[in-house]
Design a protein around this motif. Structure first.
Motif, PDB file in Angstrom:
ATOM      1  N   LEU A  26       0.834  -1.203   0.000  1.00 54.67           N
ATOM      2  CA  LEU A  26       0.000   0.000   0.000  1.00 54.67           C
ATOM      3  C   LEU A  26       0.868   1.253   0.000  1.00 54.67           C
ATOM      4  CD1 LEU A  26      -2.547  -0.951   2.819  1.00 54.67           C
ATOM      5  CD2 LEU A  26      -3.061  -0.859   0.371  1.00 54.67           C
ATOM      6  N   GLY A  27       0.341   2.313  -0.574  1.00 51.96           N
ATOM      7  CA  GLY A  27       1.009   3.605  -0.511  1.00 51.96           C
ATOM      8  C   GLY A  27       0.163   4.659  -1.180  1.00 51.96           C
ATOM      9  N   CYS A  28       0.550   5.913  -1.008  1.00 52.69           N
ATOM     10  CA  CYS A  28      -0.118   7.034  -1.674  1.00 52.69           C
ATOM     11  C   CYS A  28       0.943   7.854  -2.408  1.00 52.69           C
ATOM     12  CB  CYS A  28      -0.819   7.933  -0.659  1.00 52.69           C
ATOM     13  SG  CYS A  28      -2.227   7.174   0.160  1.00 52.69           S
ATOM     14  N   GLY A  29       0.581   8.406  -3.555  1.00 50.20           N
ATOM     15  CA  GLY A  29       1.521   9.239  -4.296  1.00 50.20           C
ATOM     16  C   GLY A  29       2.766   8.468  -4.664  1.00 50.20           C
ATOM     17  N   THR A  30       3.930   9.049  -4.386  1.00 53.91           N
ATOM     18  CA  THR A  30       5.200   8.376  -4.670  1.00 53.91           C
ATOM     19  C   THR A  30       5.232   6.973  -4.080  1.00 53.91           C
ATOM     20  OG1 THR A  30       6.562  10.353  -4.954  1.00 53.91           O
ATOM     21  CG2 THR A  30       7.659   8.421  -4.072  1.00 53.91           C
ATOM     22  N   SER A  31       4.735   6.819  -2.869  1.00 53.84           N
ATOM     23  CA  SER A  31       4.789   5.508  -2.217  1.00 53.84           C
ATOM     24  C   SER A  31       3.934   4.478  -2.941  1.00 53.84           C
ATOM     25  CB  SER A  31       4.354   5.633  -0.756  1.00 53.84           C
ATOM     26  OG  SER A  31       5.278   6.414  -0.020  1.00 53.84           O
ATOM     27  N   TRP A  32       2.860   4.904  -3.583  1.00 58.25           N
ATOM     28  CA  TRP A  32       2.056   3.982  -4.378  1.00 58.25           C
ATOM     29  C   TRP A  32       2.852   3.493  -5.591  1.00 58.25           C
ATOM     30  CZ3 TRP A  32      -2.108   5.605  -8.348  1.00 58.25           C
ATOM     31  CH2 TRP A  32      -2.734   4.477  -8.873  1.00 58.25           C
TER      32      TRP A  32
ATOM     33  N   ASP B 198      -1.560 -12.588   3.414  1.00 55.75           N
ATOM     34  CA  ASP B 198      -0.743 -13.052   4.536  1.00 55.75           C
ATOM     35  C   ASP B 198       0.071 -11.915   5.145  1.00 55.75           C
ATOM     36  OD1 ASP B 198      -1.315 -15.936   4.177  1.00 55.75           O
ATOM     37  OD2 ASP B 198      -0.253 -15.634   2.283  1.00 55.75           O
ATOM     38  N   ARG B 199       0.448 -10.967   4.295  1.00 60.57           N
ATOM     39  CA  ARG B 199       1.327  -9.894   4.745  1.00 60.57           C
ATOM     40  C   ARG B 199       0.981  -8.616   3.977  1.00 60.57           C
ATOM     41  NH1 ARG B 199       7.147 -10.550   6.781  1.00 60.57           N
ATOM     42  NH2 ARG B 199       6.327 -12.650   6.939  1.00 60.57           N
ATOM     43  N   ILE B 200       0.980  -7.499   4.683  1.00 63.40           N
ATOM     44  CA  ILE B 200       0.689  -6.211   4.062  1.00 63.40           C
ATOM     45  C   ILE B 200       1.798  -5.230   4.404  1.00 63.40           C
ATOM     46  CG2 ILE B 200      -0.910  -4.249   3.996  1.00 63.40           C
ATOM     47  CD1 ILE B 200      -3.173  -6.221   4.441  1.00 63.40           C
ATOM     48  N   LEU B 201       2.407  -4.673   3.352  1.00 60.37           N
ATOM     49  CA  LEU B 201       3.440  -3.654   3.511  1.00 60.37           C
ATOM     50  C   LEU B 201       2.815  -2.288   3.278  1.00 60.37           C
ATOM     51  CD1 LEU B 201       6.348  -5.176   1.367  1.00 60.37           C
ATOM     52  CD2 LEU B 201       5.786  -5.645   3.762  1.00 60.37           C
ATOM     53  N   ALA B 202       3.090  -1.355   4.157  1.00 57.19           N
ATOM     54  CA  ALA B 202       2.632   0.023   3.996  1.00 57.19           C
ATOM     55  C   ALA B 202       3.859   0.902   3.787  1.00 57.19           C
ATOM     56  CB  ALA B 202       1.858   0.490   5.229  1.00 57.19           C
ATOM     57  N   VAL B 203       3.977   1.486   2.607  1.00 57.40           N
ATOM     58  CA  VAL B 203       5.091   2.379   2.312  1.00 57.40           C
ATOM     59  C   VAL B 203       4.643   3.799   2.633  1.00 57.40           C
ATOM     60  CG1 VAL B 203       6.766   3.129   0.587  1.00 57.40           C
ATOM     61  CG2 VAL B 203       5.786   0.819   0.458  1.00 57.40           C
TER      62      VAL B 203
ATOM     63  N   ARG C  98       0.093 -10.185   8.754  1.00 57.69           N
ATOM     64  CA  ARG C  98       1.233  -9.478   9.337  1.00 57.69           C
ATOM     65  C   ARG C  98       1.367  -8.145   8.621  1.00 57.69           C
ATOM     66  NH1 ARG C  98       5.549  -9.826  12.505  1.00 57.69           N
ATOM     67  NH2 ARG C  98       7.529  -8.887  11.897  1.00 57.69           N
ATOM     68  N   THR C  99       1.577  -7.083   9.370  1.00 60.55           N
ATOM     69  CA  THR C  99       1.689  -5.749   8.787  1.00 60.55           C
ATOM     70  C   THR C  99       3.070  -5.173   9.043  1.00 60.55           C
ATOM     71  OG1 THR C  99       0.696  -4.841  10.801  1.00 60.55           O
ATOM     72  CG2 THR C  99      -0.771  -5.223   8.924  1.00 60.55           C
ATOM     73  N   VAL C 100       3.625  -4.553   7.993  1.00 63.97           N
ATOM     74  CA  VAL C 100       4.981  -4.005   8.059  1.00 63.97           C
ATOM     75  C   VAL C 100       4.962  -2.612   7.451  1.00 63.97           C
ATOM     76  CG1 VAL C 100       7.381  -4.305   7.379  1.00 63.97           C
ATOM     77  CG2 VAL C 100       5.949  -6.322   7.804  1.00 63.97           C
ATOM     78  N   ALA C 101       5.519  -1.647   8.153  1.00 58.23           N
ATOM     79  CA  ALA C 101       5.668  -0.299   7.624  1.00 58.23           C
ATOM     80  C   ALA C 101       7.083  -0.113   7.083  1.00 58.23           C
ATOM     81  CB  ALA C 101       5.391   0.742   8.708  1.00 58.23           C
ATOM     82  N   ILE C 102       7.173   0.460   5.894  1.00 59.25           N
ATOM     83  CA  ILE C 102       8.459   0.903   5.348  1.00 59.25           C
ATOM     84  C   ILE C 102       8.431   2.417   5.420  1.00 59.25           C
ATOM     85  CG2 ILE C 102      10.047   0.837   3.414  1.00 59.25           C
ATOM     86  CD1 ILE C 102       8.590  -1.626   2.408  1.00 59.25           C
TER      87      ILE C 102
END
Length: 293
Positions: free
Chosen positions: A39-45, A78-83, A104-108
């Protein structure tokens, strides 16, 4: 030198510094066999788009990329990354609040101690890649450099090409360009999207991005003598002839696609200077989109 220029120039060395996080990146980003969402918004998307394509094409498992503001919890992951560079973007936080506890959730991110920490199980913190500028440059490229290393690529060439991208001539005098079209394929489509966004943010200029072969399906119609059509990665060389046939300048080079993005950032900066704009303070933009309830 303004902050944006300094941050662009620092990128190859920051990419190398990110390798200190290799073990954690491999644990959180590879996860063989898991179904993953980024997941992300703008550049992170756009980083999410590139990361998802890199992971799935490497054979680690099904990987989706969704703009956080459009996320609906309809599939099991199974896993969600949030940039999220700032860790404060409202749409990212709202999306994380809807995720079932089984994933499992992980923030970058680039900042410790922000709201995203309370909504994720783990944080991959690239604080050394954070930026003073509103316009993101080195944070997104560092995320992707570290990702590629975690997926088994040797990034020595990426770093060498990144240094070269800081020295080579720009593809065109910015005074001669009013319109840019960035093309990509596979993971470089996300880079094309990001390059076009940099031009809009820093230089307030007309820029577009497309999957490369879609260029012939309409976008070519608006190209002309003051257009620059820039291809990232292994796109069809025949598209250069299509661009030239419309009167545009076609551009590609042999640098690694991530290094090409550095060159595109430099072009956006030069175009901003030509237009008398301050890239450190882009019109109507802030470091993070934080919406009031």
């Amino acid at each position: 030198m303004n902050d944006t220029e300094a941050e662009i120039t620092s990128q190859p060395e920051v990419w190398l510094r990110s390798l200190a996080l290799s073990d954690q990146a491999e644990r959180e980003l590879v996860a063989p066999g898991e179904r993953m969402l980024v997941l992300g918004c703008g550049t992170s998307w756009f980083v999410a788009q590139a990361l998802a394509e890199l992971r799935e094409s490497a054979g680690f498992g099904e990987t989706d990329a969704i703009c956080a503001s459009e996320f609906r919890p309809r599939r099991r992951y199974d896993r969600i990354l949030a940039v999220t560079r700032s860790g404060t973007s409202t749409e990212v936080l709202e999306a994380l609040r809807t995720i079932p506890p089984s994933a499992r959730t992980v923030a970058i991110t680039a900042v410790r101690g922000e709201p995203v920490d309370d909504l994720t199980d783990a944080q991959l913190v690239l604080d050394f890649a954070d930026e003073r500028s509103v316009v993101q440059t080195r944070f997104p490229t560092t995320v992707l450099a570290l990702t590629r290393h975690a997926f088994g690529e040797n990034i020595d060439r990426v770093v060498r090409d990144g240094r070269e991208a800081l020295k080579v001539d720009l593809p065109k005098d910015p005074a001669e360009i009013d319109h840019l079209v960035f093309l990509g394929t596979g993971w470089t489509y996300g880079l094309a999207n990001e390059a076009a966004l940099k031009v809009r943010e820093a230089a307030q200029a007309y820029s577009e991005s497309y999957p490369a072969k879609d260029f012939r399906h309409g976008p070519v119609a608006v190209c002309g003598p003051r257009s620059l059509v820039w291809s990232f990665g292994n796109t069809d060389p025949e598209l250069d002839d299509v661009a030239r046939g419309a009167g545009a300048t076609a551009y590609r080079n042999r640098l690694d696609p991530l290094a090409q993005l550095v060159l595109a950032q430099r072009f956006a900066l030069a175009l901003a200077a030509h237009r008398g704009l301050d890239p450190d303070n882009p019109r109507l933009l802030t470091r993070s989109v934080v919406l009031t309830p």
